[in-house]
Design a protein around this motif. Structure first.
Motif, PDB file in Angstrom:
ATOM      1  N   ILE A  28     -15.130   0.639  -7.242  1.00  0.00           N
ATOM      2  CA  ILE A  28     -14.394   0.890  -6.069  1.00  0.00           C
ATOM      3  C   ILE A  28     -15.357   0.089  -4.897  1.00  0.00           C
ATOM      4  O   ILE A  28     -16.502  -0.152  -5.207  1.00  0.00           O
ATOM      5  CB  ILE A  28     -14.201   2.175  -5.586  1.00  0.00           C
ATOM      6  CG1 ILE A  28     -15.586   3.204  -5.332  1.00  0.00           C
ATOM      7  CG2 ILE A  28     -13.372   3.090  -6.504  1.00  0.00           C
ATOM      8  CD1 ILE A  28     -15.720   4.402  -4.714  1.00  0.00           C
ATOM      9  N   GLU A  29     -14.658  -0.239  -3.644  1.00  0.00           N
ATOM     10  CA  GLU A  29     -15.444  -0.711  -2.630  1.00  0.00           C
ATOM     11  C   GLU A  29     -15.710   0.305  -1.553  1.00  0.00           C
ATOM     12  O   GLU A  29     -14.663   0.810  -0.967  1.00  0.00           O
ATOM     13  CB  GLU A  29     -14.555  -2.012  -1.880  1.00  0.00           C
ATOM     14  CG  GLU A  29     -15.407  -2.562  -1.017  1.00  0.00           C
ATOM     15  CD  GLU A  29     -16.825  -3.191  -1.475  1.00  0.00           C
ATOM     16  OE1 GLU A  29     -17.697  -3.322  -0.731  1.00  0.00           O
ATOM     17  OE2 GLU A  29     -16.713  -3.765  -2.582  1.00  0.00           O
ATOM     18  N   ALA A  68     -13.702   1.571   2.023  1.00  0.00           N
ATOM     19  CA  ALA A  68     -13.064   0.408   2.532  1.00  0.00           C
ATOM     20  C   ALA A  68     -11.576   0.864   2.673  1.00  0.00           C
ATOM     21  O   ALA A  68     -11.042   0.088   3.271  1.00  0.00           O
ATOM     22  CB  ALA A  68     -13.168  -0.499   1.380  1.00  0.00           C
ATOM     23  N   ASN A  69     -11.102   1.824   1.872  1.00  0.00           N
ATOM     24  CA  ASN A  69      -9.469   2.152   1.962  1.00  0.00           C
ATOM     25  C   ASN A  69      -9.430   3.563   1.536  1.00  0.00           C
ATOM     26  O   ASN A  69     -10.294   4.257   1.045  1.00  0.00           O
ATOM     27  CB  ASN A  69      -8.714   1.146   1.008  1.00  0.00           C
ATOM     28  CG  ASN A  69      -9.165   1.148  -0.168  1.00  0.00           C
ATOM     29  OD1 ASN A  69      -9.330   2.143  -0.948  1.00  0.00           O
ATOM     30  ND2 ASN A  69      -9.592  -0.079  -0.577  1.00  0.00           N
ATOM     31  N   ASN A  70      -8.007   4.115   1.755  1.00  0.00           N
ATOM     32  CA  ASN A  70      -7.652   5.426   1.200  1.00  0.00           C
ATOM     33  C   ASN A  70      -7.103   5.469  -0.192  1.00  0.00           C
ATOM     34  O   ASN A  70      -6.534   6.377  -0.312  1.00  0.00           O
ATOM     35  CB  ASN A  70      -6.872   5.952   2.375  1.00  0.00           C
ATOM     36  CG  ASN A  70      -7.893   6.457   3.623  1.00  0.00           C
ATOM     37  OD1 ASN A  70      -8.867   6.473   3.433  1.00  0.00           O
ATOM     38  ND2 ASN A  70      -7.150   5.932   4.858  1.00  0.00           N
ATOM     39  N   HIS A  71      -7.161   4.547  -0.919  1.00  0.00           N
ATOM     40  CA  HIS A  71      -6.422   4.611  -1.964  1.00  0.00           C
ATOM     41  C   HIS A  71      -7.014   4.324  -3.349  1.00  0.00           C
ATOM     42  O   HIS A  71      -6.373   4.313  -4.389  1.00  0.00           O
ATOM     43  CB  HIS A  71      -5.074   3.646  -1.828  1.00  0.00           C
ATOM     44  CG  HIS A  71      -5.511   2.287  -1.774  1.00  0.00           C
ATOM     45  ND1 HIS A  71      -5.736   1.643  -0.555  1.00  0.00           N
ATOM     46  CD2 HIS A  71      -5.593   1.348  -2.757  1.00  0.00           C
ATOM     47  CE1 HIS A  71      -5.888   0.200  -0.849  1.00  0.00           C
ATOM     48  NE2 HIS A  71      -5.816  -0.029  -1.859  1.00  0.00           N
ATOM     49  N   GLN A  72      -8.166   3.755  -3.401  1.00  0.00           N
ATOM     50  CA  GLN A  72      -8.834   3.536  -4.502  1.00  0.00           C
ATOM     51  C   GLN A  72      -9.724   4.893  -5.210  1.00  0.00           C
ATOM     52  O   GLN A  72     -10.327   5.752  -4.415  1.00  0.00           O
ATOM     53  CB  GLN A  72     -10.056   2.383  -4.339  1.00  0.00           C
ATOM     54  CG  GLN A  72      -9.661   1.141  -4.244  1.00  0.00           C
ATOM     55  CD  GLN A  72     -10.976   0.129  -3.748  1.00  0.00           C
ATOM     56  OE1 GLN A  72     -11.924   0.578  -3.107  1.00  0.00           O
ATOM     57  NE2 GLN A  72     -11.002  -0.935  -4.730  1.00  0.00           N
ATOM     58  N   GLU A  74     -13.065   9.337  -5.657  1.00  0.00           N
ATOM     59  CA  GLU A  74     -11.911   9.024  -4.749  1.00  0.00           C
ATOM     60  C   GLU A  74     -12.342   8.283  -3.476  1.00  0.00           C
ATOM     61  O   GLU A  74     -13.466   8.928  -2.886  1.00  0.00           O
ATOM     62  CB  GLU A  74     -11.163  10.100  -4.372  1.00  0.00           C
ATOM     63  CG  GLU A  74     -10.265  10.861  -5.519  1.00  0.00           C
ATOM     64  CD  GLU A  74      -9.412  11.946  -5.108  1.00  0.00           C
ATOM     65  OE1 GLU A  74      -9.325  12.287  -3.897  1.00  0.00           O
ATOM     66  OE2 GLU A  74      -8.887  12.289  -5.958  1.00  0.00           O
ATOM     67  N   ASN A  75     -11.904   7.267  -3.245  1.00  0.00           N
ATOM     68  CA  ASN A  75     -12.449   6.549  -1.958  1.00  0.00           C
ATOM     69  C   ASN A  75     -11.601   6.798  -0.750  1.00  0.00           C
ATOM     70  O   ASN A  75     -10.263   6.851  -0.959  1.00  0.00           O
ATOM     71  CB  ASN A  75     -12.455   4.786  -2.386  1.00  0.00           C
ATOM     72  CG  ASN A  75     -13.056   4.143  -1.356  1.00  0.00           C
ATOM     73  OD1 ASN A  75     -14.020   4.274  -0.727  1.00  0.00           O
ATOM     74  ND2 ASN A  75     -12.611   2.990  -1.006  1.00  0.00           N
ATOM     75  N   GLN A  76     -12.391   6.896   0.394  1.00  0.00           N
ATOM     76  CA  GLN A  76     -11.377   7.076   1.612  1.00  0.00           C
ATOM     77  C   GLN A  76     -12.190   6.421   2.614  1.00  0.00           C
ATOM     78  O   GLN A  76     -13.370   5.934   2.396  1.00  0.00           O
ATOM     79  CB  GLN A  76     -11.426   8.498   2.064  1.00  0.00           C
ATOM     80  CG  GLN A  76     -10.398   9.239   1.004  1.00  0.00           C
ATOM     81  CD  GLN A  76     -10.124  10.722   1.617  1.00  0.00           C
ATOM     82  OE1 GLN A  76     -10.512  10.955   2.660  1.00  0.00           O
ATOM     83  NE2 GLN A  76      -9.514  11.299   0.775  1.00  0.00           N
ATOM     84  N   GLU A  77     -11.685   6.357   3.828  1.00  0.00           N
ATOM     85  CA  GLU A  77     -12.263   5.338   4.727  1.00  0.00           C
ATOM     86  C   GLU A  77     -13.244   5.885   5.309  1.00  0.00           C
ATOM     87  O   GLU A  77     -14.437   5.478   5.895  1.00  0.00           O
ATOM     88  CB  GLU A  77     -11.247   4.966   5.799  1.00  0.00           C
ATOM     89  CG  GLU A  77     -10.252   3.590   5.377  1.00  0.00           C
ATOM     90  CD  GLU A  77      -9.091   3.237   6.162  1.00  0.00           C
ATOM     91  OE1 GLU A  77      -9.055   3.992   7.286  1.00  0.00           O
ATOM     92  OE2 GLU A  77      -8.547   2.219   6.032  1.00  0.00           O
ATOM     93  N   ASP A  78     -13.525   7.413   5.544  1.00  0.00           N
ATOM     94  CA  ASP A  78     -14.544   8.147   6.063  1.00  0.00           C
ATOM     95  C   ASP A  78     -15.372   8.985   5.329  1.00  0.00           C
ATOM     96  O   ASP A  78     -16.117   9.504   5.686  1.00  0.00           O
ATOM     97  CB  ASP A  78     -13.799   8.942   7.114  1.00  0.00           C
ATOM     98  CG  ASP A  78     -12.995  10.180   6.893  1.00  0.00           C
ATOM     99  OD1 ASP A  78     -12.435   9.868   5.615  1.00  0.00           O
ATOM    100  OD2 ASP A  78     -12.858  10.977   7.456  1.00  0.00           O
TER     101      ASP A  78
END
Length: 87
Positions: A2-3, A6-10, A20-24
Motif C-alpha cells: 500500500i501507499e 494515499a487513499n481510502n481503498h487500499q 487497511e489504508n485511509q487518508e488519515d
C-alpha cells in the motif's frame, strides 16, 4: 504494498494481519505468527518494508504534529455513550 495515507481503498495482508489504508490513518488488525523459517522471514521483511513506508510518510508530511485534523473525528466511535440495544 500500500501507499500509506494515499487513499481510502487500499488494503493488504501479511499472514493473518490485515492493514487497511485511509487518508488519515492506517488500521492494522489480526494476528501474525513470525516463525523462524523462510516464510517467517518473508513476512518479517514485508512488515519491515510497510512500517518503513509509514514512517517515511510521517517524515515528509508534518500534518501529524498539528492538532487541526484528528483521526478520531472520522472514527465511527466518537467517545459518545450510546444506549445498549440488547438491554
Amino acid at each position: 504494498m500500500i501507499e500509506p495515507f494515499a487513499n481510502n481503498h487500499q488494503s493488504m495482508q501479511i499472514g493473518e494481519l490485515v492493514i487497511e489504508n485511509q487518508e488519515d490513518k492506517i488500521i492494522i488488525y489480526g494476528d501474525l505468527d513470525l516463525t523462524l523459517d523462510a516464510s517467517g522471514y518473508e513476512q518479517a521483511q514485508q512488515l519491515h518494508a510497510l512500517t518503513a513506508k509509514i514512517i517515511q510518510a510521517f517524515e515528509v508530511n508534518d500534518t501529524y504534529s498539528k492538532n487541526d485534523s484528528k483521526s478520531k473525528e472520522n472514527d465511527d466511535q466518537l467517545g459518545k455513550d450510546i444506549d445498549n440495544p440488547f438491554l
